[in-house]
Enzyme design. Structure first.
Site, PDB file in Angstrom:
ATOM      1  N   ARG A 262       0.862  -1.178   0.000  1.00  0.00           N
ATOM      2  CA  ARG A 262       0.000   0.000   0.000  1.00  0.00           C
ATOM      3  C   ARG A 262       0.904   1.235   0.000  1.00  0.00           C
ATOM      4  NH1 ARG A 262      -2.244  -3.637   3.679  1.00  0.00           N
ATOM      5  NH2 ARG A 262      -4.335  -4.372   3.121  1.00  0.00           N
TER       6      ARG A 262
ATOM      7  N   LYS B 180      -3.252  -1.774   7.187  1.00  0.00           N
ATOM      8  CA  LYS B 180      -4.627  -1.280   7.108  1.00  0.00           C
ATOM      9  C   LYS B 180      -5.561  -2.072   8.014  1.00  0.00           C
ATOM     10  CE  LYS B 180      -8.260  -0.225   3.723  1.00  0.00           C
ATOM     11  NZ  LYS B 180      -8.644  -0.320   2.286  1.00  0.00           N
TER      12      LYS B 180
ATOM     13  N   HIS C 155      -3.413   3.437  -6.219  1.00  0.00           N
ATOM     14  CA  HIS C 155      -3.792   2.131  -5.660  1.00  0.00           C
ATOM     15  C   HIS C 155      -3.915   1.071  -6.755  1.00  0.00           C
ATOM     16  CE1 HIS C 155      -5.228  -0.401  -2.419  1.00  0.00           C
ATOM     17  NE2 HIS C 155      -6.247  -0.790  -3.161  1.00  0.00           N
TER      18      HIS C 155
ATOM     19  N   ARG D 254      -1.251  -1.546  -7.024  1.00  0.00           N
ATOM     20  CA  ARG D 254      -1.397  -2.728  -6.162  1.00  0.00           C
ATOM     21  C   ARG D 254      -2.269  -3.769  -6.865  1.00  0.00           C
ATOM     22  NH1 ARG D 254      -1.303  -4.526  -0.704  1.00  0.00           N
ATOM     23  NH2 ARG D 254      -3.299  -5.228   0.131  1.00  0.00           N
TER      24      ARG D 254
ATOM     25  N   HIS E  97      -3.744  -9.445   2.988  1.00  0.00           N
ATOM     26  CA  HIS E  97      -5.178  -9.440   3.295  1.00  0.00           C
ATOM     27  C   HIS E  97      -5.439 -10.347   4.492  1.00  0.00           C
ATOM     28  CE1 HIS E  97      -6.357  -8.241  -1.086  1.00  0.00           C
ATOM     29  NE2 HIS E  97      -6.069  -7.206  -0.337  1.00  0.00           N
TER      30      HIS E  97
ATOM     31  N   TYR F 206     -10.132 -10.808  -6.976  1.00  0.00           N
ATOM     32  CA  TYR F 206      -9.246 -11.079  -8.106  1.00  0.00           C
ATOM     33  C   TYR F 206      -9.518 -12.434  -8.754  1.00  0.00           C
ATOM     34  CZ  TYR F 206      -6.597  -7.287  -5.933  1.00  0.00           C
ATOM     35  OH  TYR F 206      -6.224  -6.081  -5.395  1.00  0.00           O
TER      36      TYR F 206
END
Length: 219
Positions: free
Chosen positions: A66, A91, A160, A163, A186, A195
């Site tokens: 990020r 995050k 972003h 990424r 994640h 994805y």
């Protein structure tokens, strides 16, 4: 009773439509750069007057980090021997480790040389991306990035999206969804499942593997 059911259904329908619209907006924001676009963007970034824009964009593409994780990194967070960038608070609120490739490590070594040439400290407690005028970390690199992407004819691209591009490249080169989850940091795999549509359809190949292993034509 009927009135209450009608109201509940009405609100439920509104909520579902709202969620559907929100999901559609998310899909519309999803953007992966093609190889030609990456080349064009990096070429423009290299000509930027910003001393670190090219390195920053390059490292975002090489790590999938990020932008805040990379911008706030200190040299003490980077283990050049293990090839890792430690993020104390991601995050999700948890710590995580960004795996660094050989090219990412080479880019960081170039960053050290560039920082030294600009008179910036490269001690363990120094910022990797320090503003040469203040010696402090940049509050943002967006203005320089927006200027570069517009010059490259990529006005719809957000930082972003680099990424997203990293994730796309992983998948196109055979990484599993579990590996993508780990590399992107994640906490919940549902974040990675966006994805899934990028994965090639290998179901036919998989069933053929089973059929060939049974070798019915030789029985």
């Amino acid at each position: 009773m009927h009135f209450e059911q009608h109201v509940l259904c009405h609100h439920s329908g509104c909520r579902n439509r709202h969620l559907s619209k929100r999901s559609e907006r998310r899909r519309q924001r999803y953007r992966c750069l093609a190889h030609s676009e990456i080349k064009s963007l990096l070429s423009v970034c290299k000509r930027s007057t910003h001393p670190f824009l090219h390195s920053f964009v390059k490292l975002l593409l090489l790590t999938g980090a990020r932008k805040s994780e990379l911008r706030r990194a200190k040299w003490t967070c980077i283990d050049l021997q293990k090839g890792e960038l430690f993020v104390a608070v991601s995050k999700s609120g948890r710590s995580r480790t960004v795996v660094l490739s050989k090219k990412a490590l080479a880019a960081l070594e170039q960053m050290k040389l560039r920082s030294k040439a600009l008179g910036l400290p490269i001690t363990r407690d120094s910022w990797v991306f320090a503003n040469p005028r203040t010696g402090q970390l940049y509050t943002s690199l967006h203005i320089a990035f927006f200027t570069a992407r517009d010059s490259a004819g990529l006005s719809s691209v957000r930082m972003h999206d680099l990424r997203h591009t990293y994730a796309s490249l992983l998948i196109n080169n055979g990484a599993s969804i579990y590996e993508v989850q780990q590399l992107l940091g994640h906490y919940n795999i549902s974040m990675t499942e966006r994805y899934a549509r990028l994965f090639p359809n290998t179901l036919q190949d998989r069933v053929d593997i089973v059929a060939e292993s049974l070798a019915f034509d030789r029985i």
